[in-house]
Design an enzyme around this catalytic site. Structure first.
Site, PDB file in Angstrom:
ATOM      1  N   MET A   5     -10.758  -6.481   6.849  1.00 15.13           N
ATOM      2  CA  MET A   5      -9.895  -5.453   7.439  1.00 15.13           C
ATOM      3  C   MET A   5      -9.366  -5.932   8.786  1.00 15.13           C
ATOM      4  O   MET A   5     -10.133  -6.403   9.632  1.00 15.13           O
ATOM      5  CB  MET A   5     -10.668  -4.143   7.630  1.00 15.13           C
ATOM      6  CG  MET A   5     -11.063  -3.431   6.343  1.00 15.13           C
ATOM      7  SD  MET A   5      -9.684  -3.021   5.255  1.00 15.13           S
ATOM      8  CE  MET A   5      -8.720  -1.892   6.284  1.00 15.13           C
ATOM      9  N   ASP A  52      -5.192   3.081  -1.663  1.00 16.78           N
ATOM     10  CA  ASP A  52      -6.231   3.379  -0.671  1.00 16.78           C
ATOM     11  C   ASP A  52      -6.919   4.697  -0.989  1.00 16.78           C
ATOM     12  O   ASP A  52      -6.342   5.766  -0.796  1.00 16.78           O
ATOM     13  CB  ASP A  52      -5.599   3.451   0.730  1.00 16.78           C
ATOM     14  CG  ASP A  52      -5.188   2.081   1.229  1.00 16.78           C
ATOM     15  OD1 ASP A  52      -6.071   1.201   1.305  1.00 16.78           O
ATOM     16  OD2 ASP A  52      -3.999   1.886   1.530  1.00 16.78           O
ATOM     17  N   SER A 101       0.860  -1.193   0.000  1.00 15.30           N
ATOM     18  CA  SER A 101       0.000   0.000   0.000  1.00 15.30           C
ATOM     19  C   SER A 101       0.890   1.234   0.000  1.00 15.30           C
ATOM     20  O   SER A 101       1.795   1.352   0.829  1.00 15.30           O
ATOM     21  CB  SER A 101      -0.878   0.010   1.246  1.00 15.30           C
ATOM     22  OG  SER A 101      -1.324   1.330   1.495  1.00 15.30           O
ATOM     23  N   MET A 117      -9.637   7.355  -0.090  1.00 16.54           N
ATOM     24  CA  MET A 117     -10.435   7.773   1.080  1.00 16.54           C
ATOM     25  C   MET A 117     -11.041   9.140   0.808  1.00 16.54           C
ATOM     26  O   MET A 117     -10.367  10.027   0.275  1.00 16.54           O
ATOM     27  CB  MET A 117      -9.541   7.867   2.320  1.00 16.54           C
ATOM     28  CG  MET A 117      -8.782   6.587   2.626  1.00 16.54           C
ATOM     29  SD  MET A 117      -7.943   6.710   4.220  1.00 16.54           S
ATOM     30  CE  MET A 117      -6.901   5.244   4.154  1.00 16.54           C
ATOM     31  N   ASP A 143      -5.860  -6.656   5.326  1.00 21.30           N
ATOM     32  CA  ASP A 143      -5.298  -5.316   5.164  1.00 21.30           C
ATOM     33  C   ASP A 143      -5.270  -4.617   6.517  1.00 21.30           C
ATOM     34  O   ASP A 143      -6.314  -4.419   7.145  1.00 21.30           O
ATOM     35  CB  ASP A 143      -6.180  -4.540   4.168  1.00 21.30           C
ATOM     36  CG  ASP A 143      -5.692  -3.119   3.894  1.00 21.30           C
ATOM     37  OD1 ASP A 143      -4.592  -2.758   4.344  1.00 21.30           O
ATOM     38  OD2 ASP A 143      -6.437  -2.383   3.216  1.00 21.30           O
ATOM     39  N   HIS A 192      -1.458  -1.631  -4.045  1.00 24.85           N
ATOM     40  CA  HIS A 192      -2.705  -1.378  -3.306  1.00 24.85           C
ATOM     41  C   HIS A 192      -2.889   0.133  -3.148  1.00 24.85           C
ATOM     42  O   HIS A 192      -2.041   0.822  -2.573  1.00 24.85           O
ATOM     43  CB  HIS A 192      -2.621  -2.065  -1.946  1.00 24.85           C
ATOM     44  CG  HIS A 192      -3.866  -1.981  -1.126  1.00 24.85           C
ATOM     45  ND1 HIS A 192      -4.925  -2.849  -1.278  1.00 24.85           N
ATOM     46  CD2 HIS A 192      -4.215  -1.140  -0.117  1.00 24.85           C
ATOM     47  CE1 HIS A 192      -5.873  -2.542  -0.400  1.00 24.85           C
ATOM     48  NE2 HIS A 192      -5.471  -1.500   0.310  1.00 24.85           N
ATOM     49  N   MET A 242     -12.451   3.421   0.166  1.00 26.06           N
ATOM     50  CA  MET A 242     -13.066   3.746   1.462  1.00 26.06           C
ATOM     51  C   MET A 242     -13.836   5.040   1.243  1.00 26.06           C
ATOM     52  O   MET A 242     -13.428   6.120   1.702  1.00 26.06           O
ATOM     53  CB  MET A 242     -11.974   3.870   2.531  1.00 26.06           C
ATOM     54  CG  MET A 242     -11.417   2.508   2.938  1.00 26.06           C
ATOM     55  SD  MET A 242      -9.773   2.580   3.670  1.00 26.06           S
ATOM     56  CE  MET A 242      -8.776   2.573   2.182  1.00 26.06           C
ATOM     57  N   HIS A 287      -8.677   0.094  -3.276  1.00 26.17           N
ATOM     58  CA  HIS A 287      -9.484  -0.164  -2.069  1.00 26.17           C
ATOM     59  C   HIS A 287     -10.241   1.121  -1.774  1.00 26.17           C
ATOM     60  O   HIS A 287      -9.661   2.096  -1.312  1.00 26.17           O
ATOM     61  CB  HIS A 287      -8.538  -0.559  -0.923  1.00 26.17           C
ATOM     62  CG  HIS A 287      -9.214  -0.694   0.408  1.00 26.17           C
ATOM     63  ND1 HIS A 287      -8.517  -0.711   1.601  1.00 26.17           N
ATOM     64  CD2 HIS A 287     -10.522  -0.838   0.745  1.00 26.17           C
ATOM     65  CE1 HIS A 287      -9.365  -0.843   2.607  1.00 26.17           C
ATOM     66  NE2 HIS A 287     -10.591  -0.918   2.123  1.00 26.17           N
TER      67      HIS A 287
HETATM   68  C1  DX5 Z   1      -6.036   1.393   6.053  1.00 29.31           C
HETATM   69  C2  DX5 Z   1      -5.635   0.997   4.652  1.00 29.31           C
HETATM   70  C3  DX5 Z   1      -4.453   0.134   4.569  1.00 29.31           C
HETATM   71  C4  DX5 Z   1      -3.169   0.741   5.082  1.00 29.31           C
HETATM   72  C5  DX5 Z   1      -2.318  -0.364   5.572  1.00 29.31           C
HETATM   73  O1  DX5 Z   1      -7.298   1.944   6.013  1.00 29.31           O
HETATM   74  O2  DX5 Z   1      -6.706   0.309   4.024  1.00 29.31           O
HETATM   75  O3  DX5 Z   1      -4.263  -0.354   3.231  1.00 29.31           O
HETATM   76  O4  DX5 Z   1      -2.441   1.447   4.104  1.00 29.31           O
HETATM   77  O5  DX5 Z   1      -1.227   0.185   6.205  1.00 29.31           O
HETATM   78  P1  DX5 Z   1      -0.419  -0.655   7.291  1.00 29.31           P
HETATM   79  O6  DX5 Z   1       0.168  -1.842   6.590  1.00 29.31           O
HETATM   80  O7  DX5 Z   1       0.610   0.323   7.747  1.00 29.31           O
HETATM   81  O8  DX5 Z   1      -1.376  -1.044   8.373  1.00 29.31           O
HETATM   82 ZN    ZN Z   2      -6.286  -0.670   2.079  1.00 33.93          ZN
END
Ligand code: DX5
Ligand code: ZN
Length: 219
Positions: A135, A33, A7, A35, A174, A31, A66, A64
């Site tokens: 998650m 993220d 990620s 948001m 994740d 990956h 969110m 991903h």
């Molecule tokens: C959190 C994300 C993850 C995050 C993981 O909401 O979905 O993908 O980047 O980061 P680490 O591996 O640091 O927990």
């Molecule tokens: Zn993620």
């Protein structure tokens, strides 16, 4: 087969191309993220920024989402070229339609579950999807601690996937995945691992991806 998907949430955003190049050869997917500061209290890449990352990336992108309105937005990330688009069950009013709209663009489809959401909610959609994301932290931020108490949910998902001969579905975890925690998720039945801080805080991120893969393959 095990997959490692770094990620870039906590990578150096001012130099993303170089950061991605550090892990491209060793990784299965990138990956991403997304948001929106509504579904989670954090804002990251929007559709425009994601489109650029997707087109620049040598790796297939695992988006991903969110975001609060996946039913309206998710297929746009597929259209932008994401190889896989995962949306949160909690945010969708019509998962079946959203799955279809993503598939129509030729991308894989994942459904993600926050820690408090039971696996049973997505059982009706298993015959339609390509990945389940459990998650192992509250979505929103990188660098949080791995929630080991999610392992029964991972094991339940694994049993359900295997017993219905849906072995084609990838089971992703994740949040908080590191050399210390990956074997727990692996033993519970995960086959696809997202790692953010563990990879990008390592002095050699590419080598860390190899080490994580070796740990996942060791049992
Ligand atoms: C959190 C994300 C993850 C995050 C993981 O909401 O979905 O993908 O980047 O980061 P680490 O591996 O640091 O927990
Ligand atoms: Zn993620």
């Amino acid at each position: 087969m095990k997959r490692i998907c770094p990620s870039i949430l906590n990578a150096d955003r001012s130099n993303l191309a170089a950061e991605i190049a550090r892990i491209s050869e060793q990784s299965d997917m990138l990956h991403l993220d997304v948001m929106d500061n509504i579904f989670v209290p954090n804002l990251t890449f929007d559709l425009l920024e994601s489109t650029k990352i997707i087109s620049d990336s040598a790796l297939p992108v695992d988006a991903h989402l969110m975001i609060a309105d996946p039913d309206e937005q998710a297929h746009l990330f597929a259209k932008a070229g994401a190889a896989s688009v995962t949306f949160h069950f909690e945010a969708s009013l019509d998962p079946r339609a959203t799955i279809n709209r993503i598939h129509d663009q030729g991308s894989r489809v994942g459904i993600a579950l926050k820690p408090a959401t039971d696996f049973v909610n997505i059982a009706p959609y298993l015959d339609q999807i390509d990945m389940v994301l459990i998650m192992t932290v509250e979505p929103g931020f990188g660098g949080q601690s791995f929630m080991e108490n999610m392992m029964p949910k991972v094991a339940q998902a694994r049993r359900e996937i295997d017993s219905k001969h849906l072995g084609k579905i990838w089971l992703q975890v994740d949040g908080g995945i590191s050399l210390e925690t990956i074997s727990k998720a692996n033993e519970a039945g995960a086959d696809t691992f997202v790692a953010g801080s563990a990879v990008f805080k390592a002095s050699n991120p590419g080598e860390m991806v190899d080490l994580l893969r070796a740990a996942a393959n060791s049992n």
